[in-house]
Design an enzyme around this catalytic site. Structure first.
Site, PDB file in Angstrom:
ATOM      1  N   ASP A  11       0.875  -1.178   0.000  1.00 39.21           N
ATOM      2  CA  ASP A  11       0.000   0.000   0.000  1.00 39.21           C
ATOM      3  C   ASP A  11       0.911   1.226   0.000  1.00 39.21           C
ATOM      4  O   ASP A  11       2.121   1.118   0.194  1.00 39.21           O
ATOM      5  CB  ASP A  11      -0.877  -0.005   1.264  1.00 39.21           C
ATOM      6  CG  ASP A  11      -1.745   1.248   1.384  1.00 39.21           C
ATOM      7  OD1 ASP A  11      -2.349   1.653   0.367  1.00 39.21           O
ATOM      8  OD2 ASP A  11      -1.806   1.849   2.469  1.00 39.21           O
ATOM      9  N   SER A  12       0.305   2.395  -0.173  1.00 39.25           N
ATOM     10  CA  SER A  12       1.081   3.630  -0.112  1.00 39.25           C
ATOM     11  C   SER A  12       1.613   3.895   1.294  1.00 39.25           C
ATOM     12  O   SER A  12       2.559   4.662   1.458  1.00 39.25           O
ATOM     13  CB  SER A  12       0.199   4.806  -0.532  1.00 39.25           C
ATOM     14  OG  SER A  12      -0.892   4.922   0.356  1.00 39.25           O
ATOM     15  N   TYR A  43      -0.698   8.541  -2.308  1.00 42.24           N
ATOM     16  CA  TYR A  43      -0.756   8.262  -3.754  1.00 42.24           C
ATOM     17  C   TYR A  43      -1.918   9.030  -4.411  1.00 42.24           C
ATOM     18  O   TYR A  43      -1.855   9.333  -5.614  1.00 42.24           O
ATOM     19  CB  TYR A  43      -0.993   6.756  -3.998  1.00 42.24           C
ATOM     20  CG  TYR A  43       0.216   5.853  -3.914  1.00 42.24           C
ATOM     21  CD1 TYR A  43       1.489   6.325  -3.588  1.00 42.24           C
ATOM     22  CD2 TYR A  43       0.074   4.491  -4.171  1.00 42.24           C
ATOM     23  CE1 TYR A  43       2.577   5.455  -3.510  1.00 42.24           C
ATOM     24  CE2 TYR A  43       1.161   3.621  -4.109  1.00 42.24           C
ATOM     25  CZ  TYR A  43       2.410   4.108  -3.779  1.00 42.24           C
ATOM     26  OH  TYR A  43       3.478   3.243  -3.715  1.00 42.24           O
ATOM     27  N   CYS A  74      -4.398  -1.476  -1.817  1.00 38.22           N
ATOM     28  CA  CYS A  74      -4.524  -0.036  -2.045  1.00 38.22           C
ATOM     29  C   CYS A  74      -5.436   0.148  -3.256  1.00 38.22           C
ATOM     30  O   CYS A  74      -5.138  -0.372  -4.341  1.00 38.22           O
ATOM     31  CB  CYS A  74      -3.137   0.540  -2.334  1.00 38.22           C
ATOM     32  SG  CYS A  74      -3.135   2.282  -2.784  1.00 38.22           S
ATOM     33  N   THR A  76      -6.027   2.897  -4.869  1.00 40.71           N
ATOM     34  CA  THR A  76      -5.435   3.802  -5.850  1.00 40.71           C
ATOM     35  C   THR A  76      -4.441   3.046  -6.742  1.00 40.71           C
ATOM     36  O   THR A  76      -4.471   3.169  -7.972  1.00 40.71           O
ATOM     37  CB  THR A  76      -4.735   4.974  -5.137  1.00 40.71           C
ATOM     38  OG1 THR A  76      -5.663   5.547  -4.207  1.00 40.71           O
ATOM     39  CG2 THR A  76      -4.282   6.033  -6.108  1.00 40.71           C
ATOM     40  N   GLU A 153      -2.246   9.117   8.262  1.00 41.68           N
ATOM     41  CA  GLU A 153      -0.823   8.792   8.386  1.00 41.68           C
ATOM     42  C   GLU A 153      -0.200   9.548   9.569  1.00 41.68           C
ATOM     43  O   GLU A 153       0.735   9.075  10.193  1.00 41.68           O
ATOM     44  CB  GLU A 153      -0.073   9.150   7.089  1.00 41.68           C
ATOM     45  CG  GLU A 153      -0.328   8.197   5.934  1.00 41.68           C
ATOM     46  CD  GLU A 153       0.444   6.879   6.016  1.00 41.68           C
ATOM     47  OE1 GLU A 153       1.556   6.872   6.552  1.00 41.68           O
ATOM     48  OE2 GLU A 153      -0.091   5.855   5.526  1.00 41.68           O
ATOM     49  N   CYS A 185     -10.972   3.264   0.026  1.00 39.84           N
ATOM     50  CA  CYS A 185      -9.542   3.487   0.259  1.00 39.84           C
ATOM     51  C   CYS A 185      -9.203   2.714   1.524  1.00 39.84           C
ATOM     52  O   CYS A 185      -9.946   2.784   2.506  1.00 39.84           O
ATOM     53  CB  CYS A 185      -9.283   4.984   0.446  1.00 39.84           C
ATOM     54  SG  CYS A 185      -7.637   5.373   1.090  1.00 39.84           S
ATOM     55  N   HIS A 187      -7.093   3.148   3.754  1.00 41.61           N
ATOM     56  CA  HIS A 187      -6.810   3.937   4.961  1.00 41.61           C
ATOM     57  C   HIS A 187      -8.103   4.236   5.744  1.00 41.61           C
ATOM     58  O   HIS A 187      -8.059   4.443   6.949  1.00 41.61           O
ATOM     59  CB  HIS A 187      -6.166   5.278   4.593  1.00 41.61           C
ATOM     60  CG  HIS A 187      -4.694   5.221   4.348  1.00 41.61           C
ATOM     61  ND1 HIS A 187      -4.149   4.666   3.215  1.00 41.61           N
ATOM     62  CD2 HIS A 187      -3.640   5.656   5.098  1.00 41.61           C
ATOM     63  CE1 HIS A 187      -2.824   4.774   3.267  1.00 41.61           C
ATOM     64  NE2 HIS A 187      -2.496   5.369   4.405  1.00 41.61           N
TER      65      HIS A 187
HETATM   66  N1  DGL Z   1      -4.684   3.201   0.898  1.00 39.62           N
HETATM   67  C1  DGL Z   1      -4.666   3.899  -0.362  1.00 39.62           C
HETATM   68  C2  DGL Z   1      -5.929   3.552  -1.156  1.00 39.62           C
HETATM   69  O1  DGL Z   1      -6.572   2.572  -0.853  1.00 39.62           O
HETATM   70  C3  DGL Z   1      -4.436   5.334  -0.065  1.00 39.62           C
HETATM   71  C4  DGL Z   1      -4.075   6.138  -1.227  1.00 39.62           C
HETATM   72  C5  DGL Z   1      -3.204   7.324  -0.912  1.00 39.62           C
HETATM   73  O2  DGL Z   1      -2.077   7.093  -0.509  1.00 39.62           O
HETATM   74  O3  DGL Z   1      -3.652   8.439  -1.154  1.00 39.62           O
HETATM   75  O4  DGL Z   1      -6.286   4.199  -2.112  1.00 39.62           O
END
Ligand code: DGL
Length: 273
Positions: A11-12, A43, A74, A76, A153, A185, A187
């Protein structure tokens, strides 16, 4: 047939740890390698091309460490790279995330559902295809949440600022009478208690993580690469960014014993120690 090799997950940042916790519970004999790209998070505001490049670099590093399957935890990165990765690595099984529009459409009685995700996810072809396939006469409202991943984060899970931001995005959806909200997402499940407090009991909040764990289980079974029944599963964490937030999230998700190693990028190339 079985395989002792690990499952690669990325993931990011810390968001995919929510998916990892679900996988860990569902598949306790599997060994998991988790990479969070803290150096590049978020991301969401980046171009799909840039996110695709990161996803290729990370996939390469996880495969180098012996991953038998790659889980893109993730939305994204899945939106940006899943199709291209499958084309580039036809022998590697990939499991990606996509906004759970289908269960939301099945649940709704008001005929209006909401999806929250990053700007990049909404821009993707994958999202357009999902809505086209599953909306079936239901109104699907999409709401990007720029800045929310950054708040999460930073550990701001339930602060006045995060609440104000979420109210700004969710109240207009409530005014349009949604009765289902998709967390698009990985997060966002981290702030699910706050989201549920804002939307109230009349709105079903949908997190696709359990469905992803089931999909992973199907893929392992299909390809004959499940872990041997006697294997003791574990998790190894890697981050290209800040270690503290990563460790704090592991503790919060009930995985305090997971070792975390630094894995910085060097000139666009990643190697996991
Ligand atoms: N967890 C990522 C997602 O599901 C977050 C994307 C991000 O880093 O903006 O899209």
């Amino acid at each position: 047939m079985t395989s002792e090799r690990p499952i690669g997950i990325f993931d990011s940042g810390i968001g995919g740890l929510t998916v990892t916790a679900t996988i860990r519970q569902a598949l306790p004999t599997e060994r998991l390698l988790y990479f969070g790209d803290g150096a590049h998070v978020p991301y969401g505001p980046r171009s799909l091309e840039e996110v695709r490049d990161f996803s290729f670099g990370i996939t390469e590093a996880l495969l180098e460490r012996g991953a038998k399957v790659i889980v893109i935890a993730c939305n994204t990165a899945s939106a940006a790279a899943l199709r291209a990765l499958r084309e580039a690595y036809p022998d590697v099984p990939f499991v990606g995330m996509e906004p759970a529009v289908k269960p939301a459409v099945e649940h709704t009685r008001t005929g209006v559902v909401g999806v929250i995700a990053t700007v990049a996810t909404f821009q993707s072809e994958l999202y357009a295809t999902i809505v086209e396939r599953f909306a079936q006469g239901v109104e699907v409202l999409h709401q990007p949440c720029p800045g929310l991943v950054k708040q999460i984060e930073a550990g701001e899970f339930d602060t006045p600022t995060t609440e104000r931001m979420l109210r700004g995005w969710l109240e207009p959806l409530l005014a349009k009478n949604i009765d289902a909200l998709v967390l698009g997402c990985t997060h966002y499940p981290i702030v699910r208690p706050l989201i549920e407090r804002i939307v109230g009991p009349g709105v079903r909040v949908i997190d696709p993580a359990p469905a992803i764990a089931r999909q992973l289980q199907r893929v392992l079974h299909r390809d004959g690469i499940e872990a041997p029944a006697e294997q003791r599963g574990d998790v190894q964490g890697y981050t290209s960014g800040d270690r503290d937030g990563f460790v704090a999230m592991l503790e919060r998700l009930g995985m305090p014993d997971v070792p975390v190693q630094a894995a910085p990028w060097h000139n666009g190339v990643l190697h996991l120690p």
